[in-house]
Write a protein that holds these residues in place. Structure first.
Motif, PDB file in Angstrom:
ATOM      1  N   ALA A 100      35.543  41.977-100.168  1.00  0.00           N
ATOM      2  CA  ALA A 100      35.179  43.136-100.408  1.00  0.00           C
ATOM      3  C   ALA A 100      35.038  44.017 -99.212  1.00  0.00           C
ATOM      4  O   ALA A 100      35.004  45.258 -99.230  1.00  0.00           O
ATOM      5  N   GLU A 101      34.678  43.449 -98.097  1.00  0.00           N
ATOM      6  CA  GLU A 101      34.379  44.297 -96.769  1.00  0.00           C
ATOM      7  C   GLU A 101      35.921  44.809 -96.446  1.00  0.00           C
ATOM      8  O   GLU A 101      35.847  45.842 -96.094  1.00  0.00           O
ATOM      9  N   ALA A 102      36.845  44.068 -96.507  1.00  0.00           N
ATOM     10  CA  ALA A 102      38.074  44.488 -95.948  1.00  0.00           C
ATOM     11  C   ALA A 102      38.515  45.657 -96.911  1.00  0.00           C
ATOM     12  O   ALA A 102      39.239  46.600 -96.371  1.00  0.00           O
ATOM     13  N   LEU A 103      38.227  45.559 -98.209  1.00  0.00           N
ATOM     14  CA  LEU A 103      38.757  46.594 -99.000  1.00  0.00           C
ATOM     15  C   LEU A 103      38.019  47.908 -98.666  1.00  0.00           C
ATOM     16  O   LEU A 103      38.676  49.039 -98.795  1.00  0.00           O
ATOM     17  N   THR A 104      36.715  47.934 -98.159  1.00  0.00           N
ATOM     18  CA  THR A 104      36.144  49.358 -97.758  1.00  0.00           C
ATOM     19  C   THR A 104      36.801  49.780 -96.538  1.00  0.00           C
ATOM     20  O   THR A 104      36.595  51.057 -96.387  1.00  0.00           O
ATOM     21  N   ALA A 116      46.933  44.472-102.294  1.00  0.00           N
ATOM     22  CA  ALA A 116      46.856  43.198-102.069  1.00  0.00           C
ATOM     23  C   ALA A 116      45.248  42.678-102.040  1.00  0.00           C
ATOM     24  O   ALA A 116      45.010  41.775-102.638  1.00  0.00           O
ATOM     25  N   LEU A 117      44.586  43.477-101.324  1.00  0.00           N
ATOM     26  CA  LEU A 117      43.412  43.236-101.235  1.00  0.00           C
ATOM     27  C   LEU A 117      42.526  43.186-102.470  1.00  0.00           C
ATOM     28  O   LEU A 117      41.655  42.360-102.937  1.00  0.00           O
ATOM     29  N   GLU A 118      42.795  44.205-103.280  1.00  0.00           N
ATOM     30  CA  GLU A 118      42.121  44.369-104.649  1.00  0.00           C
ATOM     31  C   GLU A 118      42.378  43.062-105.431  1.00  0.00           C
ATOM     32  O   GLU A 118      41.534  42.594-106.105  1.00  0.00           O
ATOM     33  N   ALA A 119      43.599  42.762-105.323  1.00  0.00           N
ATOM     34  CA  ALA A 119      43.913  41.547-105.931  1.00  0.00           C
ATOM     35  C   ALA A 119      43.144  40.244-105.532  1.00  0.00           C
ATOM     36  O   ALA A 119      42.617  39.375-106.130  1.00  0.00           O
ATOM     37  N   ALA A 120      43.201  40.041-104.194  1.00  0.00           N
ATOM     38  CA  ALA A 120      42.314  39.126-103.592  1.00  0.00           C
ATOM     39  C   ALA A 120      40.963  39.098-104.050  1.00  0.00           C
ATOM     40  O   ALA A 120      40.467  38.087-104.461  1.00  0.00           O
TER      41      ALA A 120
END
Lengths: 145, 305
Positions: A100-104, A116-120
């Protein structure tokens, strides 16, 4: 009467055994597979695979994939799959927070990384939810719904 | 003959080298075990995916099924995915692979493009003036499927866009610790031999002709499964190659360690000889000196007495 069920992910065999019923999260809706089902090839969405054998029930998270159904065998080729019992809730929680952090922080122009991050993130949410729901719970997976 | 001091230095440096090669050997030994474990892990998925594909390809009307399953009438351009290592010190591992590639495709009937995986192979291919269209070097030491799926995707894209009419995969097959074979495999179009599967499953063959019901549409499913399967084959080839590379490095480092030890013992023998000779000549000097002194004493004593 039983049907063989094999769940494999890209790096290992997750489950194999003879079962009474398999419930799959097909992309067009959930489907219950009983022995002598007619041949179907379907893609899977994020969700849960539920299996019942004589006296046991198993739940697996699956992060998409393909399932091939034949009258005597169900083969699940999962992108990632895991028995709910194997999920470590604490680790899943930190993984979710990290995603969640990386996604922001990721730049939205970088579409590949974003997806990729969203899928994670979706994967870890799914795992957490499944773990909370089915961990150590004795109630039947099938009766509650 | 060199002096004793020079020899001591030489022995010490050879010892250092043998320590380094022994360490590299131990590291490779543990890496090869991990690589084999990773390889075994992908096998169930690969066999299952292959079975599913064979079933699908066994359906009626296969030639119109999916472009990735369809062989092209005329082959004008060829693409080769060559998998080598990023690092040297692995015996003939990298040069064997490239020699194999050039033997197969050096005088090919139509133009060949290359996708190089691994720095060493890329360098060797470029030095021989081959057309390298993509380079995937410096892979992580234990690559995951996600790390290498781009290679398969690129191969599929090149095939679909018509830049390549056939795609080959060249890698080193890990047979065992001392034997690794350079191997070529056709990646695209996917050649699915439906006849063998039917023979193997003869007792179950009644279920194969039954047409599948596809959910969602058939094209969408195949779009999903075939590129993924192609990428998986590339992934497996990379894991095979990695295991081979580590095994080759381990063997060549063991040879190097053995050679160094042999050299050390022969140098040690030589050094001992040199040292012994020095001691002997020193002793002779002393004895000679003492003898001379004694002679002188007798002489002078005789004069005095």
């Amino acid at each position: 009467m039983s049907i063989r069920c094999e769940i494999v992910s890209q790096d290992r065999m997750v489950y194999e055994g003879d079962v009474d019923i398999v419930v799959l999260p097909g992309s067009d809706g959930e489907m219950g597979i009983l022995p002598h089902h007619s041949p179907v090839l379907t893609t899977l969405k994020f969700g849960l695979i539920k299996i019942r054998t004589n006296n046991e029930e198993h739940v697996f998270t699956v992060a998409g994939g393909v399932a091939e159904i034949q009258p005597t065998i169900v083969t699940v080729l999962a992108d990632a799959a895991e028995n709910v019992k194997e999920i470590d809730v604490a680790r899943a929680e930190t993984a979710r927070q990290r995603a969640a952090e990386a996604l922001t922080q990721v730049k939205t122009e970088d579409l590949d990384a974003y997806l990729a991050l969203e899928a994670a993130l979706r994967r870890s949410n799914l795992r957490l939810e499944a773990a909370k729901r089915y961990h150590d719970v004795k109630r039947s997976v099938f009766k509650e719904e | 003959m060199a002096s004793a001091r020079e020899m001591r230095l030489r022995i010490r440096s050879v010892k250092n080298i043998s320590q380094v090669t022994r360490a590299l050997q131990a590291v490779s030994a543990s890496k090869v075990r991990k690589a084999i474990a990773a390889l075994m892990g992908t096998r169930p998925y690969a066999t299952k995916a292959w079975q599913v594909l064979t079933h699908v390809a066994g359906q009626p009307g296969r030639d119109t099924l999916h472009p990735l399953l369809t062989a092209r009438a005329t082959v004008r351009k060829t693409l080769v995915v060559a998998i080598s290592g990023d690092r040297g010190l692995a015996g003939a591992y990298n040069s064997n692979l490239i020699r194999f590639v050039l033997k197969k495709f050096g005088n090919y009937s139509n133009p060949v493009n290359y996708i190089a995986v691994g720095r060493k192979g890329r360098d060797l291919l470029i030095r021989r003036h081959n057309n390298v269209i993509a380079d995937f070097s410096n892979l992580p030491p234990a690559p995951t499927f996600a790390d290498v799926s781009a290679i398969g995707r690129l191969a599929v894209d090149e095939f679909l866009s018509g830049n390549a009419d056939e795609v080959f995969l060249v890698y080193t097959d890990f047979v065992n610790m001392v034997r690794q074979d350079s191997t070529v495999k056709k990646l695209l179009p996917l050649e699915v031999d439906t006849t063998t599967e039917r023979v193997e499953n003869y007792e179950n063959s009644h279920r194969i002709p039954a047409a599948y019901q596809y959910e969602p549409a058939e094209g969408e499913i195949l779009d999903e499964i075939i590129p993924r399967f192609t990428a998986l084959q590339v992934y497996q080839a990379i894991l095979e190659s990695l295991a081979s590379e580590h095994a080759a490095r381990m063997v060549s480092m063991r040879n190097a360690t053995d050679n160094a030890n042999e050299l050390i013992s022969s140098l040690q023998l030589q050094y001992n000889k040199v040292r012994q000779q020095t001691i002997t000549s020193d002793m002779l000097d002393i004895a000679g000196g003492a003898e001379a002194l004694a002679q002188a004493n007798i002489h002078s004593g005789g004069e005095n007495g």
